[in-house]
Design a protein around this motif. Structure first.
Motif, PDB file in Angstrom:
ATOM      1  N   HIS A 148      -8.497   1.345   5.285  1.00 46.79           N
ATOM      2  CA  HIS A 148      -8.789   1.527   6.588  1.00 46.79           C
ATOM      3  C   HIS A 148     -10.209   2.169   6.739  1.00 46.79           C
ATOM      4  CE1 HIS A 148      -8.763   3.380  10.498  1.00 46.79           C
ATOM      5  NE2 HIS A 148      -8.230   2.082  10.805  1.00 46.79           N
ATOM      6  N   ALA A 149     -10.433   3.227   6.084  1.00 49.62           N
ATOM      7  CA  ALA A 149     -11.871   3.910   6.312  1.00 49.62           C
ATOM      8  C   ALA A 149     -13.064   2.844   5.678  1.00 49.62           C
ATOM      9  CB  ALA A 149     -11.762   5.097   5.429  1.00 49.62           C
ATOM     10  N   MET A 187      -9.208  -4.734  14.914  1.00 51.87           N
ATOM     11  CA  MET A 187      -7.722  -4.279  15.044  1.00 51.87           C
ATOM     12  C   MET A 187      -8.034  -2.893  14.292  1.00 51.87           C
ATOM     13  SD  MET A 187      -4.185  -5.968  13.543  1.00 51.87           S
ATOM     14  CE  MET A 187      -4.580  -7.327  14.571  1.00 51.87           C
ATOM     15  N   ALA A 188      -8.357  -2.873  13.237  1.00 51.21           N
ATOM     16  CA  ALA A 188      -8.425  -1.323  12.458  1.00 51.21           C
ATOM     17  C   ALA A 188      -9.102  -0.436  13.361  1.00 51.21           C
ATOM     18  CB  ALA A 188      -9.277  -1.839  11.275  1.00 51.21           C
ATOM     19  N   GLY A 189     -10.265  -0.968  14.148  1.00 48.57           N
ATOM     20  CA  GLY A 189     -10.834   0.217  15.085  1.00 48.57           C
ATOM     21  C   GLY A 189     -10.149   0.634  16.119  1.00 48.57           C
ATOM     22  N   ARG A 190      -9.010  -0.030  16.387  1.00 47.05           N
ATOM     23  CA  ARG A 190      -8.158   0.574  17.543  1.00 47.05           C
ATOM     24  C   ARG A 190      -7.521   1.694  17.043  1.00 47.05           C
ATOM     25  NH1 ARG A 190      -6.006  -4.999  20.808  1.00 47.05           N
ATOM     26  NH2 ARG A 190      -8.134  -5.505  21.672  1.00 47.05           N
ATOM     27  N   PHE A 236       0.845  -1.283   0.081  1.00 40.52           N
ATOM     28  CA  PHE A 236       0.027  -0.089   0.199  1.00 40.52           C
ATOM     29  C   PHE A 236       0.982   1.106  -0.017  1.00 40.52           C
ATOM     30  CE2 PHE A 236      -3.225  -2.594   2.161  1.00 40.52           C
ATOM     31  CZ  PHE A 236      -4.520  -2.477   1.405  1.00 40.52           C
ATOM     32  N   ASN A 237       0.351   2.225  -0.690  1.00 40.49           N
ATOM     33  CA  ASN A 237       0.999   3.625  -0.540  1.00 40.49           C
ATOM     34  C   ASN A 237      -0.011   4.383   0.428  1.00 40.49           C
ATOM     35  OD1 ASN A 237      -1.319   4.690  -1.858  1.00 40.49           O
ATOM     36  ND2 ASN A 237      -0.092   4.926  -3.770  1.00 40.49           N
ATOM     37  N   LYS A 238       0.379   5.476   1.054  1.00 41.54           N
ATOM     38  CA  LYS A 238      -0.080   5.920   2.097  1.00 41.54           C
ATOM     39  C   LYS A 238      -1.759   6.337   1.782  1.00 41.54           C
ATOM     40  CE  LYS A 238       0.145   9.897   5.463  1.00 41.54           C
ATOM     41  NZ  LYS A 238      -1.127  10.463   5.587  1.00 41.54           N
ATOM     42  N   GLU A 239      -1.996   6.933   0.624  1.00 46.85           N
ATOM     43  CA  GLU A 239      -3.325   7.123   0.112  1.00 46.85           C
ATOM     44  C   GLU A 239      -4.220   5.797   0.021  1.00 46.85           C
ATOM     45  OE1 GLU A 239      -5.731   9.487  -3.450  1.00 46.85           O
ATOM     46  OE2 GLU A 239      -3.707   9.164  -3.547  1.00 46.85           O
ATOM     47  N   GLU A 240      -3.684   4.795  -0.514  1.00 46.91           N
ATOM     48  CA  GLU A 240      -4.445   3.656  -0.614  1.00 46.91           C
ATOM     49  C   GLU A 240      -4.804   3.065   0.580  1.00 46.91           C
ATOM     50  OE1 GLU A 240      -2.543   1.780  -4.728  1.00 46.91           O
ATOM     51  OE2 GLU A 240      -1.529   1.539  -2.884  1.00 46.91           O
ATOM     52  N   TYR A 241      -3.838   3.004   1.412  1.00 49.84           N
ATOM     53  CA  TYR A 241      -3.898   2.594   3.097  1.00 49.84           C
ATOM     54  C   TYR A 241      -5.259   3.324   3.656  1.00 49.84           C
ATOM     55  CZ  TYR A 241      -3.184   1.138   7.731  1.00 49.84           C
ATOM     56  OH  TYR A 241      -3.452   0.726   8.964  1.00 49.84           O
TER      57      TYR A 241
END
Length: 435
Positions: free
Chosen positions: A202-203, A232-235, A193-198
């Motif tokens: 996540h969203a 995990m993502a919600g943390r 992932f690049n930052k924008e893709e990640y």
């Protein structure tokens, strides 16, 4: 005259009992209902469908359709009942579940070589050949007895599994093979992932819709080692980047830099046709898994061989415990069949009963037994659950299990049709040899 015991009158147990009885074997079929029911079961009849009334696709060029075609060749007794009580469901074989269960029960109870014993079994008596087909909700004293005979820690009670995708559906232009810090072989496929893709991923993940747990699942404990990826993502936005999506020790050859985040894919079978999305245990709805996980670089067109699940499930560590005849290693008189072995799904469970019955029949007649050919669906499912796999999880029928054709066919529908024809021809020969 030979005599055997079958424990459990679900799909696998009924298929096995009916097939063996037709061979002249005297079968004692034990069923704990109605004296004791699991929280999932409501009917007193056999082969009760708990979750869905769909037995999946019926087209022979689909994985589920091929599975049914192979079951027909093996002499399935349950499929004819299902087809008599089918309801409209497009290309799927869906049934009136009450009529289906009643039909299977009538078939079993009218078979003169089957004696039904409605009694809870609490121990394993190996004085007679015994087939355990008690399903994914096996618990209590019997589960304890199975744990004792299999070594205690070889029986799992919750299924927390990550999705599996087919190798041929991956976009390898976005993926690179490497192990962290270049250690050892390049055993993992990496999706950078690049930052924008990640951030977009996540969203989407934290807002995705989760599946409701069945009432019989109870309150599942979320262990740190198998935490759902959405939890995990919600943390926090960076929690995954310091967990299973950590990019350390990796360099994306397309950029020459470390990725912002990285998803790893691990080979799921020896042939390398299936890959597990590492660390992605999940309780998201299947449609949401497809939508969100397709945002992972390289997975835009991924074909999911199985989706992630998190629910109550009892299954053996079959790669360590069972031989290819579904017999418990080191135990002459003990076989297992159905979802407790890791065959995942209604029809898969029934088919596993047919395989175990043939293995048991071979033993009764002093013959050796070999699994179905490697280019059949049931041959590959058998190999999957009995081959070394330290990350073993149950598996259902999918085309990704099957070896490729000698000559590649570009059109997927035509390719699957050819694979299906090859499998059915091989199964027809094997079925005759194992009668």
């Amino acid at each position: 005259m030979s005599k055997v015991r079958v424990l459990g009158a679900g799909l696998a147990g009924c298929e096995a009992a009916l097939w063996l009885a037709e061979k002249g074997v005297q079968v004692e079929l034990f069923e704990q209902k109605p004296a004791r029911k699991s929280p999932a079961h409501k009917s007193e009849n056999f082969a009760e469908l708990v979750c869905s009334n769909s037995l999946k696709a019926d087209r022979p060029d689909s994985a589920s359709g091929l599975l049914k075609a192979e079951m027909d060749l093996l002499g399935s007794h349950i499929l004819p009942v299902a087809r008599k009580v089918r309801v409209a469901a497009g290309g799927a074989l869906a049934v009136d579940r009450d009529a289906f269960s009643a039909g299977v029960t009538q078939l079993v109870e009218s078979q003169p070589n089957i004696t039904v014993v409605r009694k809870e079994v609490t121990e394993l008596d190996e004085s007679l050949p015994t087939l355990v087909a008690t399903g994914p909700l096996t618990d209590g004293a019997l589960a304890a007895a199975i744990a004792e005979v299999t070594g205690g820690d070889e029986l799992s009670f919750y299924d927390a599994a990550a999705p599996i995708v087919t190798a041929e559906s991956l976009d390898m232009s976005r993926i690179f093979a490497a192990s962290r810090y270049g250690r050892g072989e390049a055993d993992y496929l990496n999706c950078p992932f690049n930052k924008e893709e990640y951030e977009a991923f996540h969203a989407a993940l934290v807002t995705a819709e989760r599946a409701e747990l069945h009432e019989f699942d109870g309150n599942l404990t979320v262990y740190e080692g198998c935490m759902p990826i959405e939890v995990m993502a919600g943390r926090g936005a960076d929690t995954m980047r310091f967990g299973p999506l950590r990019p350390v020790g990796l360099v994306d050859p397309a950029t020459g830099h470390r990725p912002w985040a990285n998803v790893q894919l691990r080979r799921e079978n020896e042939a390398g046709t299936l890959y597990n999305i590492v660390g992605f245990q999940t309780n998201l709805k299947f449609g949401e898994q497809k939508r969100v996980f397709s945002m992972i670089p390289g997975l835009a067109n991924a074909e999911f061989a199985r989706y992630g699940v998190m629910h109550r499930n009892t299954f053996l560590n079959s790669p360590r415990l069972l031989d290819q005849g579904l017999r418990l290693k080191g135990h002459e008189n003990l076989w297992f069949a159905g979802q407790i072995t890791g065959f995942e799904g209604y029809m898969e469970s029934a088919a596993c009963g047919l395989l175990a019955a043939r293995s048991l029949w071979a033993a009764l007649n002093g013959r050796s037994y070999e699994a179905p050919p490697a280019d059949t669906m049931l041959g590959q499912l058998t190999r999957y659950i009995t081959s070394e796999n330290k990350n073993f999880q149950p598996m259902g029928a999918n085309m990704g299990l099957l070896p490729p054709l000698a000559e590649h066919i570009r059109d997927k529908r035509l390719r699957y049709a050819a694979i299906s024809q090859r499998a059915q021809a091989a199964m027809a020969l094997w079925a005759k040899e194992t009668e």
